[in-house]
Design a protein around this motif. Structure first.
Motif, PDB file in Angstrom:
ATOM      1  N   ASN A  32       2.530  11.493   8.586  1.00 52.67           N
ATOM      2  CA  ASN A  32       3.395  10.969   7.523  1.00 52.67           C
ATOM      3  C   ASN A  32       4.009   9.623   7.873  1.00 52.67           C
ATOM      4  OD1 ASN A  32       2.941  13.196   5.889  1.00 52.67           O
ATOM      5  ND2 ASN A  32       4.639  14.348   6.746  1.00 52.67           N
ATOM      6  N   LEU A  35       1.248   6.533   8.408  1.00 51.89           N
ATOM      7  CA  LEU A  35       0.368   6.064   7.335  1.00 51.89           C
ATOM      8  C   LEU A  35       0.404   4.545   7.102  1.00 51.89           C
ATOM      9  CD1 LEU A  35       0.599   8.864   4.606  1.00 51.89           C
ATOM     10  CD2 LEU A  35      -1.214   8.456   6.255  1.00 51.89           C
ATOM     11  N   PRO A  36       1.588   3.900   7.070  1.00 53.17           N
ATOM     12  CA  PRO A  36       1.580   2.440   6.866  1.00 53.17           C
ATOM     13  C   PRO A  36       0.790   1.686   7.936  1.00 53.17           C
ATOM     14  CG  PRO A  36       3.783   3.328   6.510  1.00 53.17           C
ATOM     15  CD  PRO A  36       2.957   4.442   7.083  1.00 53.17           C
ATOM     16  N   LYS A  37       0.946   2.049   9.214  1.00 54.10           N
ATOM     17  CA  LYS A  37       0.201   1.405  10.294  1.00 54.10           C
ATOM     18  C   LYS A  37      -1.299   1.677  10.164  1.00 54.10           C
ATOM     19  CE  LYS A  37       3.456  -0.331  13.087  1.00 54.10           C
ATOM     20  NZ  LYS A  37       3.477  -1.701  13.624  1.00 54.10           N
ATOM     21  N   MET A  39      -2.914   2.320   7.394  1.00 55.12           N
ATOM     22  CA  MET A  39      -3.359   1.578   6.223  1.00 55.12           C
ATOM     23  C   MET A  39      -3.701   0.135   6.608  1.00 55.12           C
ATOM     24  SD  MET A  39      -1.339   1.320   2.594  1.00 55.12           S
ATOM     25  CE  MET A  39       0.035   0.400   3.273  1.00 55.12           C
ATOM     26  N   GLU A  40      -2.828  -0.445   7.420  1.00 51.13           N
ATOM     27  CA  GLU A  40      -3.048  -1.822   7.875  1.00 51.13           C
ATOM     28  C   GLU A  40      -4.243  -1.904   8.816  1.00 51.13           C
ATOM     29  OE1 GLU A  40      -0.619  -4.959  10.716  1.00 51.13           O
ATOM     30  OE2 GLU A  40       0.527  -3.523   9.522  1.00 51.13           O
ATOM     31  N   SER A  45      -5.994   0.800   0.874  1.00 54.90           N
ATOM     32  CA  SER A  45      -4.790   0.783   0.044  1.00 54.90           C
ATOM     33  C   SER A  45      -3.924   2.006   0.320  1.00 54.90           C
ATOM     34  CB  SER A  45      -5.182   0.759  -1.433  1.00 54.90           C
ATOM     35  OG  SER A  45      -5.778   1.990  -1.789  1.00 54.90           O
ATOM     36  N   SER A  46      -2.706   1.967  -0.196  1.00 47.05           N
ATOM     37  CA  SER A  46      -1.787   3.091  -0.016  1.00 47.05           C
ATOM     38  C   SER A  46      -2.306   4.345  -0.733  1.00 47.05           C
ATOM     39  CB  SER A  46      -0.396   2.732  -0.551  1.00 47.05           C
ATOM     40  OG  SER A  46      -0.457   2.377  -1.918  1.00 47.05           O
ATOM     41  N   GLN A  50      -3.430   7.871   1.384  1.00 44.76           N
ATOM     42  CA  GLN A  50      -2.727   9.111   1.043  1.00 44.76           C
ATOM     43  C   GLN A  50      -3.667  10.311   1.013  1.00 44.76           C
ATOM     44  OE1 GLN A  50       0.589   9.045   0.817  1.00 44.76           O
ATOM     45  NE2 GLN A  50       0.665  11.272   0.600  1.00 44.76           N
ATOM     46  N   TRP A 165      -2.465   4.160  16.401  1.00 50.27           N
ATOM     47  CA  TRP A 165      -2.341   5.464  15.735  1.00 50.27           C
ATOM     48  C   TRP A 165      -3.308   6.486  16.324  1.00 50.27           C
ATOM     49  CZ3 TRP A 165      -6.919   6.964  13.646  1.00 50.27           C
ATOM     50  CH2 TRP A 165      -7.837   5.982  13.275  1.00 50.27           C
ATOM     51  N   GLN A 294      16.106   5.142   5.076  1.00 47.39           N
ATOM     52  CA  GLN A 294      15.340   3.908   5.298  1.00 47.39           C
ATOM     53  C   GLN A 294      15.617   2.847   4.233  1.00 47.39           C
ATOM     54  OE1 GLN A 294      11.137   4.723   6.240  1.00 47.39           O
ATOM     55  NE2 GLN A 294      11.734   6.754   6.952  1.00 47.39           N
ATOM     56  N   THR A 300      14.946   2.483  10.794  1.00 46.99           N
ATOM     57  CA  THR A 300      13.519   2.498  11.058  1.00 46.99           C
ATOM     58  C   THR A 300      13.024   3.943  10.927  1.00 46.99           C
ATOM     59  OG1 THR A 300      13.800   2.889  13.424  1.00 46.99           O
ATOM     60  CG2 THR A 300      13.737   0.581  12.678  1.00 46.99           C
TER      61      THR A 300
END
Length: 530
Positions: A32, A35-37, A39-40, A45-46, A50, A165, A294, A300
């Protein structure tokens, strides 16, 4: 059967299941925050990333309803090795995945293993422990189920801040390999085997029914979709249709894959409803508090996880204690006590402000988790205790399936209530301030594109000027959006409060039960109790 129970060395069997369950749940909660890291790193895409969560939930949710059939068909040891083996292979694939497609395949294989493993653990515990020790046993099970989500987000937050990750999967891999090897030797066959006929139409209807509902609810929680999305409406409609076909099929067929007659036992039905409500209310804290921490307080992901950690750890520590108390006094007063605390703290969480302190949040969440530690496992055990042994697998599968649906529904519903009330409140504040609509539209576009950088004042003013937005109006809109977000969170917590009130009232009707005995005919004119 009782003699077999006495001869079994329960410690190694319990240890095998707890290790495997801990690793499975840990892996589910690790991603959870990451996910942003990811994705990059994977350049997706987000919406695409997902699917690592949604796909896992779907496969898990599809397999749980048919777990009763698998438990009747295959031996405990073989099923454990297959489930843990699948999870291990899936973890390895995720760790070395060159791209998103392979990573998703690994996650789905992980979910297949976990979908078999969790119901299997419940059945083994109910089988090897006599009814007077089940509370303590289920409390130990709750320890693994609660401790893993407690450490998962914090561990994940630290790892993605300092490492790739992939390290998350390399952490899980040796644990699951150890669990597989140890369990291969320690696990024993404890369940009765039969030769159930594979009900293929039932499996198809179950897969499409529960899969459609879970996917539809999950997608409805996505801000870019919502309840009016054609895909959400189609998924939910198909889910309801195939679920009705599944119910018709299971009531008609002689040997159903999921025995719906478990609901003729009143205490099982009541405790299942209470646990579904608790699951939805619990998700309010899991979803809304990270948004508040956040977005409003500016923490953070790691710092947010650390604030939630003490409460989750306390819940894990209290789970075995609640189990022992259950064996002594039953579930009713544990549930009433726990729900009274949960109701009060949820109500307090509906009064957050932009000035709410860190310590106040820490205290409220920790006390809330303390109350919840007296709920899930004792209430579930109270219901399962009423079922005859032949229905244990079906009861466990039904209970877990409905909790999965409640979790997905609770998430979608609470996110919808949060976002719609926040949007309406923000719109009202902006209208009351008489800010021109053209500036509002331009400001929203800048926010969505990520072009506003309030920490760089010169660039901030320059960007606003290029979009013909008054800087004073921009600062007002930023503050309005913060206040609207808090308003939306408080509104969702108000709804969650009423959910816990409903569960509290129902808890007064929980009572102690013993396994139902049935007369099974073995010869003409002869009957035995089962």
């Amino acid at each position: 059967m009782e003699a077999v129970k006495q001869q079994l060395r329960k410690g190694p069997i319990v240890a095998s299941l707890l290790i495997a369950a801990f690793v499975a749940i840990l892996s589910q909660t690790l991603l959870n925050v990451a996910l942003p890291k990811m994705m990059e790193s994977l350049n997706v895409s987000s919406t695409t990333i997902q699917w690592l969560i949604t796909g896992y939930m779907l496969v898990n949710g599809i397999l749980v309803p048919i777990s009763a059939y698998l438990i009747d068909k295959f031996s405990t040891r073989h099923l454990f090795i297959a489930a843990t083996g699948l999870f291990t292979v899936g973890t390895l694939i995720c760790a070395v995945a060159p791209g998103f497609e392979v990573l998703l395949a690994g996650r789905l294989i992980q979910a297949a293993g976990a979908g078999i493993l969790m119901p299997l653990m419940s059945i083994v515990f109910l089988t090897i422990f006599p009814i007077e020790q089940r509370g303590k046993a289920m409390g130990m099970m709750g320890l693994a189920m609660i401790f893993a989500p407690a450490v998962g987000p914090t561990l994940s937050g630290w790892v993605v801040e300092h490492h790739s990750w992939r390290v998350l999967f390399y952490i899980v891999l040796p644990l699951t390999v150890f669990g597989l090897i140890y369990g291969s030797f320690a696990m024993k066959n404890v369940t009765k085997l039969s030769s159930p006929k594979l009900d293929l139409p039932g499996i198809i209807f179950s897969t499409l029914g529960f899969g459609g509902l879970l996917y539809g609810f999950s997608d409805a929680a996505n801000p870019t979709e919502g309840w009016n999305s054609a895909r959400v409406i189609l998924s939910l409609s198909a889910g309801v249709l195939f679920l009705l076909l599944f119910l018709w099929r299971e009531l008609k067929v002689e040997k159903p894959i999921l025995e719906l007659r478990v609901f003729k036992y009143d205490m099982f039905s009541l405790t299942t409803v209470i646990n579904m409500i608790i699951t939805m209310a619990m998700f309010s804290g899991m979803i809304l508090l990270p948004i508040f921490l956040q977005t409003i307080l500016g923490f953070t992901p790691l710092k947010s996880g650390l604030l939630l950690l003490p409460g989750a750890l306390l819940m894990g520590v209290m789970s075995p204690v609640a189990g022992m108390l259950f064996d002594k006094i039953g579930a009713r007063w544990l549930a009433v006590f726990g729900l009274a605390i949960t109701t009060y703290t949820t109500y307090e969480l509906s009064h957050l402000t932009v000035d709410t302190s860190y310590n106040h949040m820490l205290l409220l969440y920790t006390v809330r988790m303390f109350g919840m530690s007296f709920l899930m496992m004792p209430i579930q055990t109270a219901g399962m205790n009423q079922l005859p042994q032949r229905l244990n697998a079906h009861g466990s599968a039904m209970s877990q399936t409905l909790r999965n649906v409640a979790g997905a529904l609770g998430t979608a519903f609470l996110v919808t209530m949060f976002s719609s009330s926040a949007t309406a409140n923000g719109t009202d504040q902006i209208a009351a301030a008489h800010i021109p609509q053209a500036e509002v539209v331009a400001f929203d576009k800048l926010l969505a594109s990520g072009q506003l950088h309030a920490d760089d004042k010169a660039k901030f003013v320059e960007t606003l000027a290029a979009a013909n937005i008054d800087p004073q109006h921009a600062m007002q809109m930023i503050e309005f959006k913060r206040e609207a977000t808090v308003y939306g969170i408080n509104f969702a917590f108000e709804i969650a409060t009423w959910m816990t009130v409903a569960a509290l009232l129902l808890a007064f009707f929980v009572r102690r039960t013993k396994p139902h005995t049935e007369n099974v005919t073995v010869k003409e004119g002869t009957a035995v109790q089962a």
